[in-house]
Design a protein around this motif. Structure first.
Motif, PDB file in Angstrom:
ATOM      1  N   ASN A   1      65.437  54.043   8.888  1.00  0.00           N
ATOM      2  CA  ASN A   1      65.620  54.327  10.317  1.00  0.00           C
ATOM      3  C   ASN A   1      66.770  55.337  10.453  1.00  0.00           C
ATOM      4  O   ASN A   1      67.859  54.984  10.897  1.00  0.00           O
ATOM      5  CB  ASN A   1      65.928  53.034  11.073  1.00  0.00           C
ATOM      6  CG  ASN A   1      65.944  53.230  12.567  1.00  0.00           C
ATOM      7  OD1 ASN A   1      65.363  54.178  13.085  1.00  0.00           O
ATOM      8  ND2 ASN A   1      66.620  52.340  13.267  1.00  0.00           N
ATOM      9  N   PRO A   2      66.533  56.597  10.072  1.00  0.00           N
ATOM     10  CA  PRO A   2      67.622  57.576   9.977  1.00  0.00           C
ATOM     11  C   PRO A   2      68.378  57.804  11.279  1.00  0.00           C
ATOM     12  O   PRO A   2      67.795  57.923  12.348  1.00  0.00           O
ATOM     13  CB  PRO A   2      66.915  58.852   9.541  1.00  0.00           C
ATOM     14  CG  PRO A   2      65.647  58.391   8.912  1.00  0.00           C
ATOM     15  CD  PRO A   2      65.249  57.159   9.654  1.00  0.00           C
ATOM     16  N   ARG A   3      69.711  57.847  11.137  1.00  0.00           N
ATOM     17  CA  ARG A   3      70.600  58.199  12.242  1.00  0.00           C
ATOM     18  C   ARG A   3      71.373  59.476  11.939  1.00  0.00           C
ATOM     19  O   ARG A   3      72.001  60.036  12.828  1.00  0.00           O
ATOM     20  CB  ARG A   3      71.581  57.060  12.514  1.00  0.00           C
ATOM     21  CG  ARG A   3      70.886  55.811  13.010  1.00  0.00           C
ATOM     22  CD  ARG A   3      71.831  54.724  13.491  1.00  0.00           C
ATOM     23  NE  ARG A   3      73.209  54.840  13.095  1.00  0.00           N
ATOM     24  CZ  ARG A   3      73.902  53.855  12.522  1.00  0.00           C
ATOM     25  NH1 ARG A   3      73.344  52.706  12.268  1.00  0.00           N
ATOM     26  NH2 ARG A   3      75.165  54.034  12.220  1.00  0.00           N
ATOM     27  N   ILE A   4      71.334  59.903  10.674  1.00  0.00           N
ATOM     28  CA  ILE A   4      72.063  61.108  10.269  1.00  0.00           C
ATOM     29  C   ILE A   4      71.262  61.865   9.213  1.00  0.00           C
ATOM     30  O   ILE A   4      70.646  61.253   8.355  1.00  0.00           O
ATOM     31  CB  ILE A   4      73.473  60.769   9.730  1.00  0.00           C
ATOM     32  CG1 ILE A   4      74.245  62.007   9.259  1.00  0.00           C
ATOM     33  CG2 ILE A   4      73.414  59.791   8.588  1.00  0.00           C
ATOM     34  CD1 ILE A   4      75.148  62.569  10.255  1.00  0.00           C
ATOM     35  N   VAL A   5      71.268  63.177   9.328  1.00  0.00           N
ATOM     36  CA  VAL A   5      70.669  64.066   8.326  1.00  0.00           C
ATOM     37  C   VAL A   5      71.739  65.086   7.954  1.00  0.00           C
ATOM     38  O   VAL A   5      72.402  65.640   8.837  1.00  0.00           O
ATOM     39  CB  VAL A   5      69.425  64.796   8.883  1.00  0.00           C
ATOM     40  CG1 VAL A   5      68.883  65.787   7.861  1.00  0.00           C
ATOM     41  CG2 VAL A   5      68.362  63.813   9.303  1.00  0.00           C
ATOM     42  N   VAL A   6      71.898  65.307   6.650  1.00  0.00           N
ATOM     43  CA  VAL A   6      72.937  66.225   6.179  1.00  0.00           C
ATOM     44  C   VAL A   6      72.335  67.171   5.141  1.00  0.00           C
ATOM     45  O   VAL A   6      71.566  66.739   4.285  1.00  0.00           O
ATOM     46  CB  VAL A   6      74.121  65.449   5.556  1.00  0.00           C
ATOM     47  CG1 VAL A   6      75.157  66.398   4.978  1.00  0.00           C
ATOM     48  CG2 VAL A   6      74.758  64.514   6.572  1.00  0.00           C
TER      49      VAL A   6
ATOM     50  N   ALA B   1      81.506  59.478   7.580  1.00  0.00           N
ATOM     51  CA  ALA B   1      82.229  59.766   8.823  1.00  0.00           C
ATOM     52  C   ALA B   1      81.320  59.625  10.039  1.00  0.00           C
ATOM     53  O   ALA B   1      81.691  59.015  11.037  1.00  0.00           O
ATOM     54  CB  ALA B   1      82.834  61.170   8.762  1.00  0.00           C
ATOM     55  N   ALA B   2      80.129  60.185   9.955  1.00  0.00           N
ATOM     56  CA  ALA B   2      79.192  60.132  11.084  1.00  0.00           C
ATOM     57  C   ALA B   2      78.735  58.706  11.368  1.00  0.00           C
ATOM     58  O   ALA B   2      78.649  58.281  12.522  1.00  0.00           O
ATOM     59  CB  ALA B   2      78.003  61.038  10.826  1.00  0.00           C
ATOM     60  N   LEU B   3      78.404  57.962  10.316  1.00  0.00           N
ATOM     61  CA  LEU B   3      77.922  56.598  10.507  1.00  0.00           C
ATOM     62  C   LEU B   3      79.025  55.692  11.053  1.00  0.00           C
ATOM     63  O   LEU B   3      78.747  54.791  11.846  1.00  0.00           O
ATOM     64  CB  LEU B   3      77.368  56.038   9.200  1.00  0.00           C
ATOM     65  CG  LEU B   3      76.047  56.678   8.736  1.00  0.00           C
ATOM     66  CD1 LEU B   3      75.706  56.241   7.307  1.00  0.00           C
ATOM     67  CD2 LEU B   3      74.906  56.332   9.686  1.00  0.00           C
ATOM     68  N   SER B   4      80.255  55.927  10.663  1.00  0.00           N
ATOM     69  CA  SER B   4      81.348  55.094  11.169  1.00  0.00           C
ATOM     70  C   SER B   4      81.613  55.379  12.654  1.00  0.00           C
ATOM     71  O   SER B   4      82.009  54.489  13.385  1.00  0.00           O
ATOM     72  CB  SER B   4      82.636  55.309  10.364  1.00  0.00           C
ATOM     73  OG  SER B   4      83.171  56.584  10.589  1.00  0.00           O
ATOM     74  N   ARG B   5      81.342  56.589  13.094  1.00  0.00           N
ATOM     75  CA  ARG B   5      81.530  56.946  14.505  1.00  0.00           C
ATOM     76  C   ARG B   5      80.380  56.462  15.378  1.00  0.00           C
ATOM     77  O   ARG B   5      80.562  56.188  16.554  1.00  0.00           O
ATOM     78  CB  ARG B   5      81.648  58.455  14.662  1.00  0.00           C
ATOM     79  CG  ARG B   5      82.941  58.978  14.144  1.00  0.00           C
ATOM     80  CD  ARG B   5      83.056  60.450  14.373  1.00  0.00           C
ATOM     81  NE  ARG B   5      84.326  60.902  13.847  1.00  0.00           N
ATOM     82  CZ  ARG B   5      84.952  61.953  14.282  1.00  0.00           C
ATOM     83  NH1 ARG B   5      84.422  62.696  15.238  1.00  0.00           N
ATOM     84  NH2 ARG B   5      86.097  62.298  13.780  1.00  0.00           N
ATOM     85  N   SER B   6      79.188  56.377  14.798  1.00  0.00           N
ATOM     86  CA  SER B   6      78.016  56.005  15.595  1.00  0.00           C
ATOM     87  C   SER B   6      77.828  54.507  15.677  1.00  0.00           C
ATOM     88  O   SER B   6      76.950  54.036  16.384  1.00  0.00           O
ATOM     89  CB  SER B   6      76.754  56.679  15.041  1.00  0.00           C
ATOM     90  OG  SER B   6      76.428  56.134  13.779  1.00  0.00           O
ATOM     91  N   GLY B   7      78.632  53.775  14.946  1.00  0.00           N
ATOM     92  CA  GLY B   7      78.579  52.311  15.007  1.00  0.00           C
ATOM     93  C   GLY B   7      77.459  51.803  14.245  1.00  0.00           C
ATOM     94  O   GLY B   7      76.777  50.975  14.117  1.00  0.00           O
TER      95      GLY B   7
END
Length: 88
Positions: free
Chosen positions: A47-52, A82-88
């Motif tokens: 369930n992707p929340r970030i793509v890099v 960093a992104a996942l920690s900010r998005s909760g």
């Protein structure tokens, strides 16, 4: 397939504890320089929340010995964490 790259293949440097990361490493030859090293990934894999996508020109500090797993995957990991920690 891309999950196995990070779990046990060339992209293990992108592993994040508790998060299933999917990724692909690579190098790109070009005339007149060391190969570019790259890594693309997404997380969580189901369930992707970030793509890099990371491209390190001329292999960065490793020059001709650089691979995407060695050079680009650790950078991608830092961005994802960093992104996942900010998005909760």
């Amino acid at each position: 397939m891309m999950v196995s790259v990070v779990q046990s293949g060339t992209g293990t440097a992108a592993q994040i504890p508790g998060v299933t990361v999917a990724g692909k490493t690579g190098t790109a030859q070009h005339p007149g320089g060391n190969p570019h090293a790259w890594f693309v990934c997404f997380a969580p894999a189901q369930n992707p929340r970030i793509v890099v996508a990371v491209v390190v020109l001329d292999g960065g500090n490793l020059g001709s010995e650089a691979t995407g797993g060695q050079v680009a995957a650790p950078i991608a990991k830092a961005v994802m964490e960093a992104a996942l920690s900010r998005s909760g």
